[in-house]
Scaffold this active site. Structure first.
Site, mmCIF file in Angstrom:
data_model
loop_
_atom_site.group_PDB
_atom_site.id
_atom_site.type_symbol
_atom_site.label_atom_id
_atom_site.label_comp_id
_atom_site.label_asym_id
_atom_site.label_seq_id
_atom_site.Cartn_x
_atom_site.Cartn_y
_atom_site.Cartn_z
ATOM 1 N N SER A 127 -10.971 -15.837 5.156
ATOM 2 C CA SER A 127 -10.644 -16.777 6.229
ATOM 3 C C SER A 127 -10.678 -16.054 7.563
ATOM 4 O O SER A 127 -10.376 -14.857 7.649
ATOM 5 C CB SER A 127 -9.230 -17.318 5.975
ATOM 6 N N TYR A 152 0.448 -16.136 3.642
ATOM 7 C CA TYR A 152 -0.874 -16.634 3.224
ATOM 8 C C TYR A 152 -1.990 -15.782 3.841
ATOM 9 O O TYR A 152 -2.889 -15.304 3.146
ATOM 10 C CB TYR A 152 -1.060 -18.110 3.637
ATOM 11 N N LYS A 156 -5.044 -12.892 2.237
ATOM 12 C CA LYS A 156 -6.493 -12.769 2.467
ATOM 13 C C LYS A 156 -6.844 -11.336 2.865
ATOM 14 O O LYS A 156 -7.840 -10.774 2.412
ATOM 15 C CB LYS A 156 -6.959 -13.761 3.543
#
Ligand code: UFG
Length: 342
Positions: A127, A152, A156
């Site tokens: 992302s 979150y 990544k």
């Protein structure tokens, strides 16, 4: 048949669109998904679009025994696309351990099974969140990553690091990470699309639900940013275009065209669009008015970010194709379909 691809998270939003594009060009697809944020009916919809029903295994990748048994049974997998992960930024702040356990353990388990069962290629869902608020725009792949704003986002970053380290330690394994900007829209058939649980956090599902009458009013989070109209800027990428980037990345790994064991690419349109511009484009494309008001800033929001897509264009030969208007229309058609408004 071009080969067998395991798609984890294949009934989710981006996963389901990718399964369709893989099948459209002749890959055989096997899906693993625990249905934590999707439904088994998506497999029927994929079969309706493509005429092919992908094999489907409902379990969570944290279960190493089940995953190992799956690889033992399923011979001939040429590559894995790993979408399966938790993805709600706000929830990750409240439940960090659940995010770290699920998102990180799933990747570690996959790598262990890939090594044991001699599956060499992995495409990973990353992302643009790894860039935080970049000092310079557009963002290239050389732009340094920033400390994550949420657990979150950190999963990544950590997963990218695990891939970097593991592809170094195990030269048989090759990987491409795609750093998505903001995926929006739905398949033109309106048979698959985004299915947010409860009140949407993301802009476009909130817009379509407001236009459909499910939400009273959209809040535009801030109009006092340092941008031309004061609202935040993002790079909104059509989900079918994004899905096609995965097909190209798989081809690159399977044909051994990659230049290093771990490559990463920005996947966006290269165009920055503000929240207010997106609302205008939605009204123009669909003829629907959206009731909105300007509200305060949302904590943790990045002011502006959009991609430099030169690397994906030149090295992958991938380009985004859909316009913002047609993409927003596809999102609206999907919303109408699931609300039975047709
Ligand atoms: N926005 C509103 N009102 C809403 C929802 C969103 O004004 O009701 C605005 C946000 O402030 C932001 C823009 O619309 O300016 C886009 O917001 P989204 O929540 O749709 O997307 P984000 O860019 O905040 O988040 C997305 C992904 C995350 C990922 C992040 C990386 O959803 O998973 O990009 O930057 F971490």
């Amino acid at each position: 048949m071009k080969g067998k691809i395991l798609v984890t998270g294949g009934t989710g939003y981006i996963g389901s669109h990718t399964v369709v594009e893989l099948q459209n060009v002749g890959f055989e697809v096997v899906i693993i998904d625990d249905l934590s944020n999707s439904t088994a009916g998506v497999v029927d919809q994929i079969a309706q679009i493509t005429g092919i029903r992908p094999e489907f295994h409902p379990f969570n990748l944290q279960n190493l025994d089940l995953l190992d048994a799956f690889f033992e049974q399923t011979k001939g997998i040429g590559a894995v696309i790993h979408f399966a992960a938790f993805k709600a930024v706000g929830e990750s702040v409240k439940k960090p351990l659940s995010y770290y356990r699920n998102n990180i353990l799933s990747l570690v388990n996959l790598f262990e099974c890939m090594d044991k069962h001699r599956v060499n290629n992995l495409v990973f869902s990353s992302s643009c969140t790894v860039y935080g608020q970049p000092a310079q725009l557009p963002v290239t792949e050389q732009t340094p990553r920033k400390e994550a704003e949420s657990p979150y986002g950190n999963t990544k970053i950590v997963c990218e690091d695990i891939i970097r380290d593991y592809t170094k330690a195990n030269p048989r394994i090759q990987s491409i990470a795609l750093r998505y900007f903001n995926p929006i829209g739905a398949h033109p058939s309106a048979l698959i699309g985004e299915l947010p649980n409860g009140i949407p956090n993301n802009l476009v599902p909130f817009v379509t639900q407001t236009a459909a009458g499910l939400r009273e009013q959209l809040q535009v989070f801030g109009n006092d940013y340092d941008t031309p109209d004061g609202s935040c800027i993002r790079d909104y990428i059509n989900v079918v275009d994004l899905a096609k980037a995965h097909v190209v990345a798989i081809g690159r790994l399977m044909d051994k065209k990659n230049e290093s064991a771990f490559e990463f690419f920005n996947v966006g349109t290269g165009k920055g669009v503000s929240v207010l511009e997106l609302l205008n484009a939605f009204e123009k494309a669909t003829g629907q008015k959206v009731n909105y008001r300007i509200a305060g800033r949302r904590a943790g929001d990045i002011e502006k970010i959009y991609a430099d897509t030169t690397k994906a264009n030149q090295v992958l030969g991938w380009h985004s194709a859909a316009s913002l208007e047609e993409t927003l229309l596809s999102a609206w058609n999907w919303e109408k379909k699931i609300r039975k408004m047709d």
